[in-house]
Scaffold this motif. Structure first.
Motif, PDB file in Angstrom:
ATOM      1  N   ILE A  62      -1.861   5.124  14.429  1.00 27.73           N
ATOM      2  CA  ILE A  62      -2.699   5.280  13.409  1.00 27.73           C
ATOM      3  C   ILE A  62      -1.930   5.059  12.080  1.00 27.73           C
ATOM      4  O   ILE A  62      -0.975   5.639  11.680  1.00 27.73           O
ATOM      5  CB  ILE A  62      -3.401   6.537  13.480  1.00 27.73           C
ATOM      6  N   PRO A  63      -2.662   4.259  11.287  1.00 26.82           N
ATOM      7  CA  PRO A  63      -1.883   3.877   9.947  1.00 26.82           C
ATOM      8  C   PRO A  63      -2.163   4.996   9.009  1.00 26.82           C
ATOM      9  O   PRO A  63      -2.900   5.947   9.074  1.00 26.82           O
ATOM     10  CB  PRO A  63      -2.808   2.865   9.387  1.00 26.82           C
ATOM     11  N   TYR A  64      -1.006   5.437   8.258  1.00 24.69           N
ATOM     12  CA  TYR A  64      -1.002   6.621   7.331  1.00 24.69           C
ATOM     13  C   TYR A  64      -0.679   6.116   5.920  1.00 24.69           C
ATOM     14  O   TYR A  64       0.244   5.134   5.748  1.00 24.69           O
ATOM     15  CB  TYR A  64       0.033   7.704   7.767  1.00 24.69           C
ATOM     16  N   PRO A  65      -1.467   6.361   4.861  1.00 29.72           N
ATOM     17  CA  PRO A  65      -2.411   7.082   5.010  1.00 29.72           C
ATOM     18  C   PRO A  65      -3.656   6.309   5.363  1.00 29.72           C
ATOM     19  O   PRO A  65      -3.869   5.363   5.276  1.00 29.72           O
ATOM     20  CB  PRO A  65      -2.920   7.338   3.233  1.00 29.72           C
ATOM     21  N   PHE A  66      -4.364   7.282   6.246  1.00 30.63           N
ATOM     22  CA  PHE A  66      -5.494   6.583   7.038  1.00 30.63           C
ATOM     23  C   PHE A  66      -6.775   6.684   6.146  1.00 30.63           C
ATOM     24  O   PHE A  66      -7.099   7.819   5.714  1.00 30.63           O
ATOM     25  CB  PHE A  66      -5.792   7.241   8.295  1.00 30.63           C
ATOM     26  N   HIS A  67      -7.441   5.476   5.895  1.00 32.12           N
ATOM     27  CA  HIS A  67      -8.672   5.711   4.888  1.00 32.12           C
ATOM     28  C   HIS A  67      -9.915   5.620   5.608  1.00 32.12           C
ATOM     29  O   HIS A  67     -10.872   5.312   5.256  1.00 32.12           O
ATOM     30  CB  HIS A  67      -8.824   4.556   4.127  1.00 32.12           C
ATOM     31  N   ASP A  78     -11.282   8.260   7.143  1.00 33.93           N
ATOM     32  CA  ASP A  78     -11.998   9.570   7.312  1.00 33.93           C
ATOM     33  C   ASP A  78     -13.377   9.555   6.550  1.00 33.93           C
ATOM     34  O   ASP A  78     -13.580  10.094   5.478  1.00 33.93           O
ATOM     35  CB  ASP A  78     -11.095  10.688   6.735  1.00 33.93           C
ATOM     36  N   PRO A  97      -9.843  11.286  11.676  1.00 37.30           N
ATOM     37  CA  PRO A  97      -9.761   9.803  11.384  1.00 37.30           C
ATOM     38  C   PRO A  97     -10.944   9.158  12.302  1.00 37.30           C
ATOM     39  O   PRO A  97     -10.783   9.723  13.583  1.00 37.30           O
ATOM     40  CB  PRO A  97      -8.273   9.212  11.750  1.00 37.30           C
ATOM     41  N   GLN A 146      -7.717  -1.871   9.310  1.00 37.12           N
ATOM     42  CA  GLN A 146      -6.504  -1.050   9.092  1.00 37.12           C
ATOM     43  C   GLN A 146      -5.669  -1.191  10.278  1.00 37.12           C
ATOM     44  O   GLN A 146      -4.441  -1.003  10.098  1.00 37.12           O
ATOM     45  CB  GLN A 146      -6.684   0.459   8.923  1.00 37.12           C
ATOM     46  N   TYR A 147      -6.180  -1.499  11.433  1.00 39.04           N
ATOM     47  CA  TYR A 147      -5.339  -1.927  12.656  1.00 39.04           C
ATOM     48  C   TYR A 147      -4.898  -3.109  12.973  1.00 39.04           C
ATOM     49  O   TYR A 147      -3.873  -3.243  13.541  1.00 39.04           O
ATOM     50  CB  TYR A 147      -6.439  -1.455  13.854  1.00 39.04           C
TER      51      TYR A 147
END
Length: 73
Positions: free
Chosen positions: A14-19, A21, A28, A35-36
């Motif tokens: 999962i990308p961080y920071p995950f936008h 949420d 998330p 983002q993936y």
């Protein structure tokens, strides 16, 4: 339980920071596919360069799973 995670043949990235949420609960939501795709490109490129076969859950026809990566069965 039949999980590739339990045998060490799968991971979730999962990308961080995950936008993603959207509801603000700190968990998330995986619906933010934009983002993936960069992760998918990097993972597929690296696997090709290393000669390693991998499967991305985002390529599955049913139950797409953006964070999921596994070695083939």
């Amino acid at each position: 339980m039949n999980s590739r995670h339990l045998t060490g043949h799968a991971v979730d990235l999962i990308p961080y920071p995950f936008h993603g949420d959207f509801d603000g609960d700190g968990v998330p939501n995986i619906e933010d596919w934009d983002q993936y795709y960069p992760i998918a490109t990097a993972m597929k490129t690296a696997a090709l360069q290393l000669g390693i076969e991998i499967e991305w859950g985002g390529d599955w026809r049913s139950f797409k799973d953006g964070p999921h990566w596994q070695l083939p069965w």
